[in-house]
Every structure is written in structure tokens, then in C-alpha cells.
Design a protein around this motif. Structure first.
Motif, mmCIF file in Angstrom:
data_model
loop_
_atom_site.group_PDB
_atom_site.id
_atom_site.type_symbol
_atom_site.label_atom_id
_atom_site.label_comp_id
_atom_site.label_asym_id
_atom_site.label_seq_id
_atom_site.Cartn_x
_atom_site.Cartn_y
_atom_site.Cartn_z
ATOM 1 N N GLN A 237 0.456 -1.286 0.036
ATOM 2 C CA GLN A 237 0.174 -0.073 0.304
ATOM 3 C C GLN A 237 0.788 1.308 -0.038
ATOM 4 O O GLN A 237 0.645 2.153 -0.910
ATOM 5 C CB GLN A 237 -0.836 -0.063 1.026
ATOM 6 N N GLN A 239 3.797 1.615 -1.211
ATOM 7 C CA GLN A 239 4.812 1.741 -2.131
ATOM 8 C C GLN A 239 3.963 2.369 -3.072
ATOM 9 O O GLN A 239 4.163 2.832 -4.336
ATOM 10 C CB GLN A 239 5.024 0.248 -2.434
ATOM 11 N N GLN A 240 2.340 2.506 -3.313
ATOM 12 C CA GLN A 240 1.216 2.426 -4.595
ATOM 13 C C GLN A 240 1.425 4.336 -4.809
ATOM 14 O O GLN A 240 1.421 4.339 -5.200
ATOM 15 C CB GLN A 240 0.304 1.532 -4.185
ATOM 16 N N LYS A 243 4.730 6.425 -5.572
ATOM 17 C CA LYS A 243 4.224 6.343 -6.852
ATOM 18 C C LYS A 243 3.214 7.698 -7.226
ATOM 19 O O LYS A 243 3.464 7.588 -8.115
ATOM 20 C CB LYS A 243 3.490 5.129 -6.892
ATOM 21 N N SER A 244 1.682 7.634 -6.040
ATOM 22 C CA SER A 244 0.664 8.139 -6.555
ATOM 23 C C SER A 244 0.978 9.525 -5.853
ATOM 24 O O SER A 244 -0.582 9.588 -4.715
ATOM 25 C CB SER A 244 -0.186 7.192 -6.701
ATOM 26 N N VAL A 249 -4.982 5.912 -1.252
ATOM 27 C CA VAL A 249 -4.544 4.312 -1.508
ATOM 28 C C VAL A 249 -4.559 3.495 -0.243
ATOM 29 O O VAL A 249 -4.701 3.794 0.767
ATOM 30 C CB VAL A 249 -3.297 3.819 -2.389
#
Length: 260
Positions: A237, A239-240, A243-244, A249
Motif C-alpha cells: 500500500q 509503495q503504491q 508512486k501516486s 490509496v
């Protein structure tokens, strides 16, 4: 090893059960031994003194119990590794069952056994996270807890978040406190809308971990129902989220046992 709010002590607990059946099912599956099965056999229980938990923890004590040759095949040893909470209660973190005739023991013997983590069904928590790089803030927008395993005397529930950087505790905040409802123990769940916001400098992001506790109030005690640990480096979670940037998230996490 997971982050805790205080120095964690540990103890080993062993339950020796004589005369318990080892019969398999019709399909040949190994029998699952329940706590009800163990209690019916009036087990012998032993526990070590408290030691400080470490990557390699040694419990340097010996216990004895007489087991006759006739009982040898049907004697089970349930071994538990427990963290100790602030009220001196046992929080089981690993558990295994061992039939004592599995290894031939003619004298003092040493051997290794696999020790799977203890994963009881404590419930889940859905977390909604975002990182704002300009203001350098990590935000938990809101959270939802579902299917919680609560104490019968639980009256209130809240969520607590603790930020660690490089193993050091930096900040600690909590959500609003809500009166217990039946929804907390169902798929409908309970929603906590109060934001938990941490100041997290960009250069410290790779070293950061967030410890999320679901807490319950029982009489005059505040107890941990379960926990989730989010590592900025290893959590899917997080890491995502990184990236955003600026994007929320969401992910559902299963709660695991925690001593605090």
C-alpha cells in the motif's frame, strides 16, 4: 520482530496434554486439536520467566512431567511464544503442536521445529492513506474496522497510529472514540472519520513505519484488539501511495496480535 510502544518482554508457555486422540478424518486429514479438546484432558501448564524479546530469544529453563510408555503416543505438547502486555497478560504470537513421540527421545535431545506465526481471526481494518510531498505530511484519511473480536465487556473502540523513523517513535495520534456497536463485529463495520496526520520529512520516508492499533476499552483498561504495521519500504500500500503522490490509496489489512 515488529515495532512496539515499549520494551517488549516475552515468555514461553507449554501445555502438556495426555491421552488425546490422534485419529485422522475419513479423508486422511490430520486432526485439528481445539482448546476444548485440551481443557477436557486437564493439561499440565508450564511457563518460563519473563525475558526481553530479541531476534534470538533464549528461555533457559527446564520442566519435567512423568509420562508412561503407554501414554507416549497420545501425549501432545502445545508450545506458545507470548509477548507480555502491560497488564502481564499473554499475547500469543507463535504457536505449534508437537506430539512427543515424533522424535525418539532416549536422553537429552536437541532438534529444530518449525514455528508458524499465530494468526487468530481478530478482524480487519481498511486504511486510506496519502502522502503530500509539499507539506511533507502522511495522512490517514479515515479507517473502517470490521469483524472485530472484542471482549464481552468492551464499551468503546478507537484507532491509534504511531510513527516510527529508524526504529524511534516520533509521533502518536488517535481517532475519535466511539461507543461499541454490533456493527464492529460484522461486515458492516465501524467508521472512524477523524484524520490521523503525521509530519514526515521526505528524506525520512524510506526509514518510516506506521504502527496502527485497534483499541478497546474494558472496564478501566485500554487493550489492543490487533495491529497492522505499514513500512514505507516494504508495504504494498505504501509503495503504491508513494508512486501516486497526493492520491488516496485504500487497502484492507488483517489484524494481527500485539502486546502494545
Amino acid at each position: 520482530m515488529t515495532q512496539t510502544l515499549h520494551k517488549t518482554e516475552s515468555r514461553a508457555v507449554m501445555h502438556l496434554v495426555k491421552g488425546i486422540s490422534r485419529k485422522t478424518s475419513v479423508m486422511g486429514w490430520a486432526r485439528t486439536i481445539t482448546w476444548q479438546d485440551i481443557k477436557e484432558k486437564d493439561p499440565f501448564t508450564y511457563q518460563t520467566l519473563n525475558v526481553v524479546r530479541a531476534p534470538t530469544t533464549i528461555y533457559n529453563e527446564f520442566f519435567t512431567c512423568q509420562v508412561t510408555p503407554r501414554e507416549f503416543k497420545n501425549t501432545l505438547l502445545r508450545i506458545q511464544i507470548c509477548d507480555i502486555d502491560e497488564y502481564d497478560g499473554n499475547v500469543v504470537v507463535a504457536e505449534m503442536d508437537y506430539w512427543i513421540n515424533t522424535h525418539i527421545i532416549s536422553q537429552f535431545t536437541q532438534f529444530e521445529l518449525p514455528f508458524p506465526p499465530f494468526t487468530p481471526d481478530l478482524g480487519e481494518i481498511e486504511l486510506h492513506t496519502a502522502y503530500l510531498p509539499v507539506s511533507q505530511r502522511l495522512i490517514f484519511h479515515y479507517s473502517t474496522v470490521t469483524n472485530l473480536k472484542l471482549d464481552d465487556k468492551c464499551t468503546e473502540i478507537f484507532v491509534r497510529g504511531v510513527l516510527f523513523v529508524g526504529g524511534r517513535q516520533f509521533e502518536r495520534y488517535q481517532s475519535e472514540t466511539k461507543i461499541r456497536t454490533e456493527n464492529a463485529c460484522t461486515d458492516d463495520g465501524m467508521h472512524f472519520t477523524h484524520k490521523i496526520i503525521f509530519d514526515l520529512d521526505r528524506k525520512y520516508v524510506p526509514k518510516a513505519e506506521v504502527l496502527i492499533h485497534v483499541m478497546q476499552k474494558v472496564d478501566d483498561k485500554t487493550l489492543v484488539v490487533g495491529q497492522v504495521t505499514l513500512s514505507m519500504r516494504h508495504s504494498g500500500q505504501c509503495q503504491q501511495m508513494l508512486k501516486s503522490l497526493r492520491t488516496t490509496v485504500s487497502r484492507v489489512h488483517r489484524l494481527t496480535p500485539s502486546a502494545g
